[in-house]
Design an enzyme around this catalytic site. Structure first.
Site, mmCIF file in Angstrom:
data_model
loop_
_atom_site.group_PDB
_atom_site.id
_atom_site.type_symbol
_atom_site.label_atom_id
_atom_site.label_comp_id
_atom_site.label_asym_id
_atom_site.label_seq_id
_atom_site.Cartn_x
_atom_site.Cartn_y
_atom_site.Cartn_z
ATOM 1 N N CYS A 41 2.810 -2.331 -3.137
ATOM 2 C CA CYS A 41 1.803 -1.588 -2.991
ATOM 3 C C CYS A 41 1.860 -0.569 -4.106
ATOM 4 C CB CYS A 41 2.112 -0.767 -1.689
ATOM 5 S SG CYS A 41 0.908 0.606 -1.504
ATOM 6 N N CYS A 46 -1.934 -1.754 -4.159
ATOM 7 C CA CYS A 46 -2.772 -0.834 -3.468
ATOM 8 C C CYS A 46 -3.067 0.293 -4.712
ATOM 9 C CB CYS A 46 -2.574 -0.223 -2.350
ATOM 10 S SG CYS A 46 -1.577 -1.435 -1.395
ATOM 11 N N LYS A 49 -4.104 -0.648 -8.266
ATOM 12 C CA LYS A 49 -5.659 -1.324 -8.000
ATOM 13 C C LYS A 49 -6.818 -0.392 -7.681
ATOM 14 C CE LYS A 49 -7.054 -1.818 -4.230
ATOM 15 N NZ LYS A 49 -6.473 -2.752 -3.169
ATOM 16 N N TYR A 179 -9.241 -10.830 -0.344
ATOM 17 C CA TYR A 179 -9.127 -9.007 -0.730
ATOM 18 C C TYR A 179 -8.977 -9.268 -2.298
ATOM 19 C CZ TYR A 179 -8.118 -7.297 4.113
ATOM 20 O OH TYR A 179 -8.218 -7.052 5.586
ATOM 21 N N GLU A 183 -11.460 -7.664 -5.093
ATOM 22 C CA GLU A 183 -11.250 -6.399 -5.488
ATOM 23 C C GLU A 183 -11.371 -6.565 -7.225
ATOM 24 O OE1 GLU A 183 -9.195 -4.344 -1.787
ATOM 25 O OE2 GLU A 183 -7.859 -4.969 -3.458
ATOM 26 N N HIS A 442 -24.972 15.603 9.069
ATOM 27 C CA HIS A 442 -26.312 15.226 8.161
ATOM 28 C C HIS A 442 -26.285 16.066 6.805
ATOM 29 C CE1 HIS A 442 -30.662 13.850 7.700
ATOM 30 N NE2 HIS A 442 -30.778 15.257 7.336
ATOM 31 N N GLU A 447 -23.495 9.289 9.615
ATOM 32 C CA GLU A 447 -24.189 9.688 10.839
ATOM 33 C C GLU A 447 -24.780 8.706 11.472
ATOM 34 O OE1 GLU A 447 -27.845 12.137 10.237
ATOM 35 O OE2 GLU A 447 -27.577 11.736 8.031
#
Ligand code: NDP
Length: 461
Positions: A41, A46, A49, A179, A183, A442, A447
């Site tokens: 990671c 992660c 990346k 994944y 990516e 908003h 939303e």
């Protein structure tokens, strides 16, 4: 021979957390890591990346800026070597922080490879030092799946090597559509490379919601990522300029780099687990019970090496729960990601991002007859002035009789941030009426999650 309460093999997310927590409970802990502290990671996954993904998003930001009144002085230029230098510096900083945390907790660190000699003995392969441990925790993670042994496979890169590329490849062939493949395909494309994805299936991200897969692939295609479906890389050769990937239909793709991202397999080779009495799973995974213990009571495992959920937060949660249970007598940590009803919020850091949690529409229909699907596909506010073709896509999978929201699937800007909170809602067993009762924020894209009123599709009516 030195006595310890715990010997941890592997200094990645799961191992570091377990070591630190166990030491905090008063255990004498040693940890061996043969590469760099932080694991996949932090060192080659992660974190670097995500930094590269963020770098890749500036290209669009510069384009969009004109729509918001900005006049940029000259066409911006991207410097791969500079990004690499800065990412490397950040990774080194994080690695040092991991080291400090462990040292401060009193964990004895060994930059060495460890071999399990028997259920209570570990030997360091470099120094030859041996440890007698009350408990041994295997947290060695996973390693890129080599894939079928095609001619020239050694010319291809895995995600491990991408972070070491000294220059940006101009033409890239990516094999796989999970994944990692997506990516990197996306970030390299946005940084200016010519990218072709070769996938054996018809569509990207098998296992994800079908609508999400379709929408994401179309969005990536619109950015210029080329997809060659139902094909495979048969061989890789050196060419006069770079490489040539030969596909199983005979097509030849010229490339400067070929990246194969065919999954990751548990990293258990040469650890000595089998000799110590642990029969490994079909992919080399370490079979453990819900608490992380193997059939040998002193041998345990957490994280990717157990071949359950291959995600950093899962490894951290498992390492924490295991150390709390074994050394702190605490059973409170809930492993909500495990088991058939486990909830695993996750994101794919393409641009646009993917966020997903819970059941896909197809999975929900296998379990329940009465499923309502709420869908939204709209132009986010940023795209209006920017004039981009970006669209946000959302799906809610709801069981009509109970009102329970069974799945949330998103494609669009900040989908990773949104899905984390959707994960909280699903963990709390949110119903559609709960979402309806939540006041919207908003103007935001999120939303839409609380304002979808009419099902787009009703199964079982
Ligand atoms: P994935 O399982 O996501 O994808 C593997 C891909 O390789 C699929 O497209 C699969 O095709 C294809 N494939 C597998 N074997 C072959 C083969 N023999 N020939 C052709 N294609 C093949 O694995 P990744 O390597 O992308 O990532 C590993 C894991 O790491 C992920 O599953 C995830 O858990 C984790 N990860 C998470 C990230 C995140 O959270 N953002 C980022 C990166 C990794 P098919 O679908 O047809 O099987």
């Amino acid at each position: 021979m030195k006595d310890v309460d715990l010997f941890v093999i592997g200094g990645g997310s799961g191992g570091v957390r377990a070591a630190r927590v166990a030491a905090g409970h008063g255990a004498r802990v040693a940890l061996a890591e043969s590469y760099r502290l932080g694991g996949t990671c932090v060192i080659r996954g992660c974190v670097p990346k995500k930094l590269m993904v963020l770098a890749s998003r500036f290209a669009q930001a510069f384009d969009d800026a004109a729509g918001f009144g900005w006049v940029l002085p000259a066409a911006p230029r991207f410097d791969w070597a500079e990004l690499k230098r800065r990412v490397d510096t950040e990774v080194a900083r994080l690695e040092a922080a991991y080291r400090r945390t462990l040292e401060d907790a009193g964990v004895e660190l060994h930059a060495d490879r460890a071999l399990i000699e028997d259920p209570h003995t570990v030997r360091l392969m470099g120094s030859g030092q041996r440890f007698r441990a009350r408990h041994i925790l295997v947290a060695t993670g996973a390693t890129p799946e080599a894939g079928p042994p095609i001619p020239g496979a050694e010319l291809a890169a895995s995600s491990n090597e991408v972070f070491q590329w000294p220059t940006q490849p101009r033409r890239v062939v990516v094999q796989g559509a999970g994944y990692i493949a997506l990516e990197f395909a996306c970030l390299l494309r946005r940084l200016g490379s010519d990218v072709t994805v070769v996938l054996r299936g018809e569509r990207v991200l098998r296992g994800f919601d079908d609508g999400l897969r379709e929408h994401l692939q179309a969005q990536l295609e619109a950015q210029g990522v080329r997809f060659l479906a139902c094909r495979s890389v048969a061989s890789i050769e050196r060419a006069s300029e770079g490489l040539a990937a030969v596909l199983d239909d005979g097509q030849l793709l010229q490339a400067d780099a070929v990246l194969r991202a065919l999954g990751r397999v548990p990293h258990t080779a040469g650890l000595g687990l089998e000799a110590a009495g642990v029969a490994l799973g079909p992919d080399g995974g370490v079979p453990v019970d819900a608490g992380g213990t193997t059939r040998v009571p002193s041998l345990h495992a957490v994280g990717d090496v157990t071949d359950r959920v291959q995600l950093t937060p899962a490894a951290i949660r498992e390492g924490q729960a295991w150390a709390d249970r074994v050394f702190g007598g605490i059973e409170r940590t809930r492993l909500s990601h495990l088991g058939p009803d486990g909830l695993v919020p996750s994101a794919v850091f393409t641009t646009p991002e993917v966020g997903t949690v819970g059941l896909t529409e197809a999975q929900a229909l296998l379990r329940h007859a009465d499923i309502d699907i709420y869908r939204s596909d709209f132009r986010p506010i940023r795209a209006t002035l920017a004039g981009s073709s970006e669209r946000m896509w959302m799906k809610l999978v709801v069981q009509r009789s109970s009102g329970r929201v069974l799945g949330v699937h998103l494609v669009g800007a900040e989908a990773a941030e949104m899905i984390q909170l959707a994960g909280v809602a699903l963990t709390l067993a949110a119903t559609k009426p709960d979402l309806d009762a939540t006041l919207a924020v908003h103007p935001s894209a999120a939303e839409e999650l609380v304002t979808m009123r009419v099902p787009a599709q009703q199964h079982g009516l």
